[in-house]
Design a protein around this motif. Sequence first.
Motif, PDB file in Angstrom:
ATOM      1  N   TYR A  73      48.435  13.977  39.771  1.00 10.67           N
ATOM      2  CA  TYR A  73      49.867  13.713  39.907  1.00 10.67           C
ATOM      3  C   TYR A  73      50.391  14.176  41.257  1.00 10.67           C
ATOM      4  N   LEU A  74      51.520  13.588  41.609  1.00 13.12           N
ATOM      5  CA  LEU A  74      52.305  14.053  42.748  1.00 13.12           C
ATOM      6  C   LEU A  74      53.575  14.666  42.197  1.00 13.12           C
ATOM      7  N   GLY A  75      53.839  15.911  42.561  1.00 14.14           N
ATOM      8  CA  GLY A  75      55.107  16.545  42.267  1.00 14.14           C
ATOM      9  C   GLY A  75      55.960  16.484  43.518  1.00 14.14           C
ATOM     10  N   LEU A  76      57.089  15.816  43.424  1.00 16.81           N
ATOM     11  CA  LEU A  76      58.029  15.700  44.540  1.00 16.81           C
ATOM     12  C   LEU A  76      59.157  16.687  44.289  1.00 16.81           C
ATOM     13  N   LEU A  77      59.208  17.734  45.070  1.00 15.85           N
ATOM     14  CA  LEU A  77      60.231  18.759  44.917  1.00 15.85           C
ATOM     15  C   LEU A  77      61.378  18.467  45.872  1.00 15.85           C
ATOM     16  N   GLY A  78      62.589  18.461  45.351  1.00 21.61           N
ATOM     17  CA  GLY A  78      63.760  18.230  46.179  1.00 21.61           C
ATOM     18  C   GLY A  78      64.283  19.533  46.768  1.00 21.61           C
ATOM     19  N   SER A  79      64.988  19.436  47.862  1.00 19.11           N
ATOM     20  CA  SER A  79      65.664  20.573  48.512  1.00 19.11           C
ATOM     21  C   SER A  79      64.703  21.628  49.046  1.00 19.11           C
ATOM     22  N   ILE A  80      63.509  21.235  49.428  1.00 19.13           N
ATOM     23  CA  ILE A  80      62.529  22.166  49.980  1.00 19.13           C
ATOM     24  C   ILE A  80      62.575  22.094  51.506  1.00 19.13           C
ATOM     25  N   ASN A  81      62.692  23.258  52.125  1.00 18.10           N
ATOM     26  CA  ASN A  81      62.745  23.411  53.579  1.00 18.10           C
ATOM     27  C   ASN A  81      63.879  22.608  54.213  1.00 18.10           C
ATOM     28  N   VAL A  82      64.997  22.563  53.483  1.00 16.07           N
ATOM     29  CA  VAL A  82      66.267  22.064  54.013  1.00 16.07           C
ATOM     30  C   VAL A  82      67.321  23.097  53.654  1.00 16.07           C
ATOM     31  N   GLY A  83      68.345  23.184  54.456  1.00 20.38           N
ATOM     32  CA  GLY A  83      69.342  24.229  54.213  1.00 20.38           C
ATOM     33  C   GLY A  83      68.667  25.576  54.328  1.00 20.38           C
ATOM     34  N   GLY A  84      68.930  26.468  53.411  1.00 20.92           N
ATOM     35  CA  GLY A  84      68.308  27.788  53.442  1.00 20.92           C
ATOM     36  C   GLY A  84      67.104  27.913  52.524  1.00 20.92           C
TER      37      GLY A  84
ATOM     38  N   PHE B 147      65.925  29.457  43.931  1.00 17.22           N
ATOM     39  CA  PHE B 147      66.886  28.361  44.059  1.00 17.22           C
ATOM     40  C   PHE B 147      66.463  27.210  43.161  1.00 17.22           C
ATOM     41  N   LYS B 148      67.432  26.356  42.859  1.00 22.71           N
ATOM     42  CA  LYS B 148      67.198  25.224  41.974  1.00 22.71           C
ATOM     43  C   LYS B 148      66.701  24.031  42.783  1.00 22.71           C
ATOM     44  N   SER B 149      65.611  23.463  42.352  1.00 25.16           N
ATOM     45  CA  SER B 149      65.042  22.264  42.957  1.00 25.16           C
ATOM     46  C   SER B 149      64.831  21.245  41.853  1.00 25.16           C
ATOM     47  N   CYS B 150      65.037  19.981  42.157  1.00 20.18           N
ATOM     48  CA  CYS B 150      64.677  18.957  41.185  1.00 20.18           C
ATOM     49  C   CYS B 150      63.220  18.583  41.445  1.00 20.18           C
ATOM     50  N   ALA B 151      62.506  18.244  40.400  1.00 21.09           N
ATOM     51  CA  ALA B 151      61.105  17.856  40.527  1.00 21.09           C
ATOM     52  C   ALA B 151      60.899  16.506  39.855  1.00 21.09           C
ATOM     53  N   MET B 152      60.231  15.620  40.546  1.00 20.65           N
ATOM     54  CA  MET B 152      59.830  14.331  39.986  1.00 20.65           C
ATOM     55  C   MET B 152      58.308  14.315  40.015  1.00 20.65           C
ATOM     56  N   VAL B 153      57.685  13.940  38.918  1.00 19.24           N
ATOM     57  CA  VAL B 153      56.227  13.870  38.841  1.00 19.24           C
ATOM     58  C   VAL B 153      55.838  12.407  38.658  1.00 19.24           C
ATOM     59  N   ARG B 154      54.936  11.952  39.524  1.00 18.61           N
ATOM     60  CA  ARG B 154      54.497  10.557  39.485  1.00 18.61           C
ATOM     61  C   ARG B 154      52.980  10.471  39.635  1.00 18.61           C
ATOM     62  N   SER B 155      52.400   9.456  38.994  1.00 13.03           N
ATOM     63  CA  SER B 155      50.966   9.165  39.119  1.00 13.03           C
ATOM     64  C   SER B 155      50.729   8.436  40.444  1.00 13.03           C
TER      65      SER B 155
END
Length: 181
Positions: free
Chosen positions: A4-15, A69-77
């Motif tokens: 799988y690919l885990g796509l984490l949002g808000s990583i290495n942006v802002g603080g 911090f809160k990140s959204c995660a999307m998991v895709r094949s």
Amino acid sequence: MARYLGLLGSINVGGNRIKMAELRDVLTEAGFKDIATVAASGNVIFTDDSDPAMLEIRLEDVVQSHFGFKSCAMVRSAEEVRAAIDENPFHGTEAHHGSDKMVHSIFLSQQPDKSAVDAVIEEHRAKGSERLALGDRVLFLDYVHGVGVSDLSNKFLEKRLGCKGTARNMNSLKNILAKMN
């Protein structure tokens, strides 16, 4: 075991700074297997047998509890990542002279109502030259002149569509897909 690919949002942006080596270590401690990261923007490839929706929750929990911090995660094949490239109607178009840096697939937490997407397209028609199209839990977006000058921010789209999302450009997705195989 599925890859799988885990796509984490808000990583290495802002603080929200995370070193990918530390992320790999933390995810290994949390039980994720065969972890690889691609670029420094929260792209995590791993092997697991769990339901993708449960994996999303686990990834979000690990980021929240360890990094604070809160990140959204999307998991895709790999098949879903390939579809996010192949089904993007703006991918490889002449408008970008062979560069897909401005063409994105925004991975969504759920399928938005088509009427909400149509409303965003209609509302934005007079404001900018960006192009949008809806796929399966993915919004295809051609930023044309760049993300930084667009009104179609992630926050704007999440509010209008009623779901979370995290974007990757075509160049990044092709690189990620090559590492998933």
